[in-house]
Design an enzyme around this catalytic site. Sequence first.
Site, PDB file in Angstrom:
ATOM      1  N   HIS A 172       0.828  -1.194   0.000  1.00  0.00           N
ATOM      2  CA  HIS A 172       0.000   0.000   0.000  1.00  0.00           C
ATOM      3  C   HIS A 172       0.865   1.248   0.000  1.00  0.00           C
ATOM      4  O   HIS A 172       1.933   1.299   0.612  1.00  0.00           O
ATOM      5  CB  HIS A 172      -0.927   0.027   1.225  1.00  0.00           C
ATOM      6  CG  HIS A 172      -2.133   0.886   1.010  1.00  0.00           C
ATOM      7  ND1 HIS A 172      -2.091   2.263   1.101  1.00  0.00           N
ATOM      8  CD2 HIS A 172      -3.410   0.574   0.658  1.00  0.00           C
ATOM      9  CE1 HIS A 172      -3.288   2.754   0.852  1.00  0.00           C
ATOM     10  NE2 HIS A 172      -4.108   1.754   0.572  1.00  0.00           N
ATOM     11  N   HIS A 173       0.380   2.278  -0.710  1.00  0.00           N
ATOM     12  CA  HIS A 173       1.125   3.536  -0.800  1.00  0.00           C
ATOM     13  C   HIS A 173       1.226   4.233   0.559  1.00  0.00           C
ATOM     14  O   HIS A 173       2.098   5.089   0.755  1.00  0.00           O
ATOM     15  CB  HIS A 173       0.460   4.469  -1.824  1.00  0.00           C
ATOM     16  CG  HIS A 173       1.422   5.170  -2.718  1.00  0.00           C
ATOM     17  ND1 HIS A 173       2.614   5.727  -2.266  1.00  0.00           N
ATOM     18  CD2 HIS A 173       1.403   5.415  -4.055  1.00  0.00           C
ATOM     19  CE1 HIS A 173       3.254   6.295  -3.270  1.00  0.00           C
ATOM     20  NE2 HIS A 173       2.552   6.101  -4.369  1.00  0.00           N
ATOM     21  N   ALA A 174       0.352   3.915   1.485  1.00  0.00           N
ATOM     22  CA  ALA A 174       0.470   4.468   2.828  1.00  0.00           C
ATOM     23  C   ALA A 174       1.731   3.978   3.529  1.00  0.00           C
ATOM     24  O   ALA A 174       2.216   4.592   4.469  1.00  0.00           O
ATOM     25  CB  ALA A 174      -0.757   4.101   3.670  1.00  0.00           C
TER      26      ALA A 174
END
Length: 461
Positions: free
Chosen positions: A138-140
């Site tokens: 995930h980009h988070a």
Amino acid sequence: MQRLSGLDASFLYLETSSQVLHVCGLITLDGSTMPGGYTFAKLMEKLEERVRVIPAFRRKLHNPLWNIGHPVWIEDEDFDLDHHVHRIGVPAPGDRAELAELCAHIAGQQLDRGRPLWQLYVIEGLADGQIAVLLKMHHASVDGVSGASLITYLAGLEPDGPMPEIEEPRNPGLPAPLHLLRSGVESVAKRPAELARLLPDLLELVPRWLGKALRGKGMPIPFTAPRTSLNGTITGHRSVAFAQLDLGTVKDVKNAFGVTVNDVVLAVVAGALRKFLDARGELPEDPLVATVPVSVHDRTERDHGSNKVSAFFASLPTHLADPTARVFFLAEANRLSKDHHYDIDADMLQDWAQFSAATAFGLAVRAYSALRLAEKHPVVHNLVVSNVPGPPMPLYFLGARITGLYPLGPVFHGAGLNVTVLSNAGKLHVGLLGARELVKDLWPLADALPEALAELLKAAP
């Protein structure tokens, strides 16, 4: 307690089932280099050794109702590698098209937020006898630079290289409810003072930034991009393709024209897009506008958060038929855009992202999608183009030599194409990911990339 930065959390708040915000890496491997030969059991054994010492693979989100700040990372005490690793076979005949279609299907599925935000798919049955791995994070949790670093943690310079030395701190345990609530209250209470600190700089920057753009002395202005079929509302369906370019040839072109590697990369992408759009009968008269993410890892003063990025807008001269003209156009346009971009403080995006709110962002993106607003206002930008430097030497992923390392970035409502380039071992590995309803077949674009490079080499003085 390890709280997500506002920028990291924004990738959670802006995600929907149609706008999935993870990044993928498609890695093709020569399993014959593994000591004793490839077996799935051996790959799992090596992976488990490394995941055990890399905290980023074992952290998960914690966001209870009483948390009024951004979510926090905690150690997953019930971590089970079997929940994250999947062994699958590519359908016959196992060629690049079948591999890409399988990866596109996986790329369109959201990650389970109840577990650490990553999945790894071991793909067997390729026609050439190789193995492929699709890593989804995930980009988070990662940006382009930190994602490439995580892959190198799983790799080595030799098939039986030593375990990596990890400097990351251990993941914290579950915070006490009162401590989490107090921390969130303190964070929210500081926001008025933080707003008062940031606002004067923004008010001073906006007229100066816009003035430079309007005078043609900087990057293109958002909402001025030409409309193409790539620019509309997206769904969760994806298309994928990939290509390799010779880095030595790119450097030959760079030296011949006296420009940068990034200028050549963007010129190659522009040339390929020109051919691709022309074949679709929709080549615009004006240059396309690309958003180009830029790492600020070496400029930021913030040591918090996984995403340390900014971005600038770049004109892609798809309107120019002459490849030489495209190179010189980009060299000058990129120089102006970078100077313009450096007017903005490296930490401005991260500082303002601290004010992001889950409910407001979530409602806004769902309304934007439902009302199909991307098709009703001027186009902000046409696509995302990213160039990530990778390790220059050959790598061995869990003992198997890497033959392809293709990054696949996310797409957004209004910009249904992402082209990401990663350098490694004398090659540029190009990953293309699109919104399937807007661009069903990306192979013509992927195949046009080496042709565009050859065209530049032929035109080089």
